[in-house]
Design a protein around this motif. Structure first.
Motif, PDB file in Angstrom:
ATOM      1  N   THR A 415       0.825  -1.213   0.238  1.00  0.00           N
ATOM      2  CA  THR A 415       0.554   0.253  -0.008  1.00  0.00           C
ATOM      3  C   THR A 415       0.905   0.932  -0.135  1.00  0.00           C
ATOM      4  OG1 THR A 415       0.066   0.522   2.282  1.00  0.00           O
ATOM      5  CG2 THR A 415      -1.369  -1.407   1.166  1.00  0.00           C
ATOM      6  N   VAL A 416       0.431   2.597  -0.175  1.00  0.00           N
ATOM      7  CA  VAL A 416       1.037   3.326  -0.181  1.00  0.00           C
ATOM      8  C   VAL A 416       1.120   4.296   1.341  1.00  0.00           C
ATOM      9  CG1 VAL A 416       0.521   6.644  -0.938  1.00  0.00           C
ATOM     10  CG2 VAL A 416      -0.623   4.947  -2.072  1.00  0.00           C
ATOM     11  N   SER A 417       0.934   3.688   2.003  1.00  0.00           N
ATOM     12  CA  SER A 417       1.166   4.180   3.575  1.00  0.00           C
ATOM     13  C   SER A 417       2.379   3.335   3.598  1.00  0.00           C
ATOM     14  CB  SER A 417       0.209   3.759   4.386  1.00  0.00           C
ATOM     15  OG  SER A 417      -0.465   2.345   4.046  1.00  0.00           O
ATOM     16  N   GLU A 418       2.101   2.037   3.437  1.00  0.00           N
ATOM     17  CA  GLU A 418       3.390   0.916   3.728  1.00  0.00           C
ATOM     18  C   GLU A 418       4.398   1.547   2.722  1.00  0.00           C
ATOM     19  OE1 GLU A 418       1.034  -3.140   4.911  1.00  0.00           O
ATOM     20  OE2 GLU A 418       1.877  -2.840   2.557  1.00  0.00           O
ATOM     21  N   SER A 446      -4.805  11.070  -3.149  1.00  0.00           N
ATOM     22  CA  SER A 446      -6.214  11.204  -2.325  1.00  0.00           C
ATOM     23  C   SER A 446      -7.104  10.733  -3.258  1.00  0.00           C
ATOM     24  CB  SER A 446      -6.539  12.489  -2.126  1.00  0.00           C
ATOM     25  OG  SER A 446      -5.745  12.887  -0.701  1.00  0.00           O
ATOM     26  N   ARG A 447      -6.824  10.831  -4.490  1.00  0.00           N
ATOM     27  CA  ARG A 447      -7.556  10.482  -5.596  1.00  0.00           C
ATOM     28  C   ARG A 447      -6.986   9.008  -6.330  1.00  0.00           C
ATOM     29  NH1 ARG A 447      -5.195  15.517  -7.290  1.00  0.00           N
ATOM     30  NH2 ARG A 447      -3.860  14.713  -8.697  1.00  0.00           N
ATOM     31  N   LEU A 448      -6.807   8.587  -5.208  1.00  0.00           N
ATOM     32  CA  LEU A 448      -6.341   7.094  -6.074  1.00  0.00           C
ATOM     33  C   LEU A 448      -7.483   5.996  -5.038  1.00  0.00           C
ATOM     34  CD1 LEU A 448      -2.889   6.013  -4.935  1.00  0.00           C
ATOM     35  CD2 LEU A 448      -3.192   5.826  -7.451  1.00  0.00           C
ATOM     36  N   PRO A 449      -8.062   4.362  -5.476  1.00  0.00           N
ATOM     37  CA  PRO A 449      -8.950   4.360  -5.478  1.00  0.00           C
ATOM     38  C   PRO A 449      -8.797   4.045  -3.512  1.00  0.00           C
ATOM     39  CG  PRO A 449      -8.169   3.101  -6.896  1.00  0.00           C
ATOM     40  CD  PRO A 449      -7.374   4.037  -6.775  1.00  0.00           C
ATOM     41  N   ALA A 450      -8.464   3.586  -3.134  1.00  0.00           N
ATOM     42  CA  ALA A 450      -8.105   3.552  -1.787  1.00  0.00           C
ATOM     43  C   ALA A 450      -6.986   4.367  -0.433  1.00  0.00           C
ATOM     44  CB  ALA A 450      -7.662   2.018  -1.366  1.00  0.00           C
ATOM     45  N   GLY A 451      -7.086   5.782  -1.696  1.00  0.00           N
ATOM     46  CA  GLY A 451      -6.084   6.459  -0.664  1.00  0.00           C
ATOM     47  C   GLY A 451      -4.868   6.241  -0.412  1.00  0.00           C
ATOM     48  N   TYR A 452      -4.566   6.279   1.073  1.00  0.00           N
ATOM     49  CA  TYR A 452      -3.319   5.552   1.351  1.00  0.00           C
ATOM     50  C   TYR A 452      -3.522   4.855   1.136  1.00  0.00           C
ATOM     51  CZ  TYR A 452      -1.445  10.659   1.920  1.00  0.00           C
ATOM     52  OH  TYR A 452      -1.317  11.781   1.378  1.00  0.00           O
TER      53      TYR A 452
END
Length: 559
Positions: A415-418, A446-452
């Motif tokens: 994921t982005v946050s990971e 923020s515009r990605l399907p699931a955000g972070y």
């Protein structure tokens, strides 16, 4: 075949190999007991003896015990195999983190770590224990046969020796050719992996057909080599089978001759027939297990190469640098077999400075970043961070002291946050958001399907080049390291976005030393000093941000 290097790699498992070997000897003893009991029953039937129930019970008990012993051995072998694979792969991965970048070959390494280590499982859990069984059981059976028929024992001993030794001579040749096959297999694996990653580029240049033809030729050569190995293996199998069958036949003939001459009883012929089969059972299983562990044996050169590659040496200083002062004194590094690198470089950077490093391609700018990251080690000279020699830091302390954002950042299929938490797994959501805002990435995420929580494709495939660079910048900003090195990290950004990102980085890094490696003036507007490099040396120095003419001069030298 015992390979000394593979025994060293096994580490703390010799006891398990011995346990498996002892278990194999016990199972062979049960096989022999079964054969002996069966021969006794047959002799009793021939002699019209009616009391067969005790023998039947003994036979059933031996069969049950044999089945239980085999079941226990298989469980132990499976657990030992898992333990060995995990242990060796862990050691390999620990070493790979310290292998210099110039010594890495991802495809060959992957083949060795995956296929090569997988092939070691049967070598440790099957072949080596069976080798111990083969050294003990056939000799015991020969002695047992000799006690009933000395001539048959001698014939059986010669046949067993031939069945054991002759194929082992063939094995040496088979292993030598197998290493050549493994090298070709590893090379094909490496080329395939590289091509799969670069399919869009191959399509763009119309090179898919040529590449496919090249792979067809490589795989055909590998197939021919594999078939050649298979033919050699079949010859060895035929020799072993011939020795076994001849040994059994000759031993039985010798026993029948002894019976005919009145030197042995008729029941002895049945017993010799049964025991002769058990004398060759360990030999037959040894050959089977040899072929099962053959892949691991042929990969030993690749494993040995990885384990013998010199590693980056780290020190014992476990604390990170307390400030971002950087000292580079008379440092020289050349890439292997090339003249590129840096030569006698000296540079002092005070804590909190923003220093721009400019120069033509190949001038040594990225090499400086790799030296600070300890991707490479200088051949001479010293580098200090926070007043402490860089080579004195432990690996963990070095990562907490210097963070480098490379030209082409690597993103994981997480994921982005990971991905953002790579340097700081304990970073809070707010800290992640702040870092993303500093890199002007928050709106994009923020515009990605699931955000972070969006899982990225391989290496962030759904992001543009500039977005990938900004994600890498945000990830580095979360690091507590007092030294931040930006290596062409805004090359994929438009000028306006680059200006905004660099302004934010400068504002967020007031207590951090920042080294900006760039080809564009707009990336260096906040620099307090600058240096220009050429041919691995610093040629010009200046205060403030470099002027446009300094970049023009660098491009002129490059052309």
């Amino acid at each position: 075949m015992i390979h000394r290097r593979l025994l060293q790699l096994a580490g703390a498992v010799p006891w398990a190999i011995v346990v498996l070997g002892v278990g194999g000897i016990l199972i062979s003893a049960l096989h022999i007991g079964f054969a002996f009991t069966l021969a006794t029953m047959i002799a009793a039937i021939v002699n019209d003896q009616s009391e067969l129930l005790p023998a039947f019970l003994v036979l059933a008990g031996v069969a049950a015990a044999r089945g239980g012993a085999i079941w226990v051995r298989e469980i132990l072998a499976a657990r030992l195999g898992v333990f060995v694979r995990i242990r060796i792969r862990r050691r390999l991965l620990d070493r790979l983190s310290g292998v210099p970048i110039a010594e890495r070959d991802a495809g060959t390494t992957a083949a060795t770590v995956l296929d090569g280590v997988e092939g070691l499982d049967p070598y440790y859990t099957r072949y080596l224990p069976q080798l111990l069984v083969t050294c003990v059981v056939p000799a015991g059976v020969v002695v047992l046969v000799w006690a009933h028929s000395p001539v048959s024992g001698i014939v059986l001993a010669v046949a067993v020796a031939g069945a054991v030794l002759v194929p082992r001579i063939w094995d040496a040749r088979l292993l030598g050719n197998g290493r050549l096959r493994w090298e070709r297999f590893a090379r094909v694996t490496s080329d395939y992996g590289e091509a799969l990653q670069q399919i869009p580029l191959l399509r763009a240049f119309g090179a898919t057909g040529r590449t496919a033809s090249g792979f067809a030729a490589e795989t055909n050569a590998l197939r021919n080599l594999t078939m050649s190995q298979l033919r050699m293996s079949l010859v060895e199998t035929a020799l072993s089978a011939l020795a076994m069958q001849l040994g059994i036949v000759l031993a039985v003939i010798a026993t029948i001759a002894a019976v005919a001459n009145g030197h042995a009883q008729a029941a002895t012929a049945v017993l010799v027939l049964m025991l002769a089969r058990e004398a060759f059972r360990p030999v037959q299983e040894l050959g089977t297990n040899w072929h099962a562990g053959y892949l691991g044996l042929s990969a030993v050169d690749g494993l040995d190469r990885l384990f013998s590659t010199p590693l980056t040496a780290y020190g014992n200083h476990a604390s990170s640098a307390c400030h971002g002062a950087v000292g580079i004194s008379n440092v020289t590094y050349r890439y292997p077999s090339t003249s590129s690198g840096i030569v006698d470089l000296s540079l002092t950077i005070e804590s909190g400075e923003i220093v721009a490093v400019i120069g033509p391609s190949g001038s040594g700018k990225s090499t400086l970043a790799r030296l600070l990251e300890r991707e490479v080690t200088p051949h001479q000279g010293t580098i200090t961070v926070g007043g402490i020699p860089l080579h004195d830091f432990t690996h963990e302390a070095r990562t907490r002291s210097v963070v480098v954002v490379p030209q082409d950042p690597v993103l994981f299929a997480w994921t982005v946050s990971e991905n953002l938490r790579l340097y700081r797994p304990d970073a809070s959501d707010e800290e992640i958001f702040d870092a993303a805002r500093t890199a002007h990435l928050h709106d994009v995420v923020s515009r990605l399907p699931a955000g972070y929580g969006t899982v990225l494709a391989e290496n962030g495939g759904q992001l543009s080049g500039g977005q990938r660079q900004r994600l890498a910048i945000a990830r580095a900003l979360l690091s507590p390291a007092p030294v931040l090195v930006l290596d062409e990290v805004t090359a994929a950004l438009d000028l306006d976005t680059e200006r905004l990102v660099m302004e934010s980085i400068a504002a967020a890094s007031r207590t951090r030393t920042v080294i900006v490696i760039a080809h564009r003036q707009t990336a260096c507007t906040h620099a307090t000093r600058w240096v220009a490099m050429r041919d691995g040396r610093i040629t010009v120095r200046g205060d403030g941000a470099p002027a446009a003419r300094n970049f023009t001069s660098a491009r002129g030298r490059e052309t």
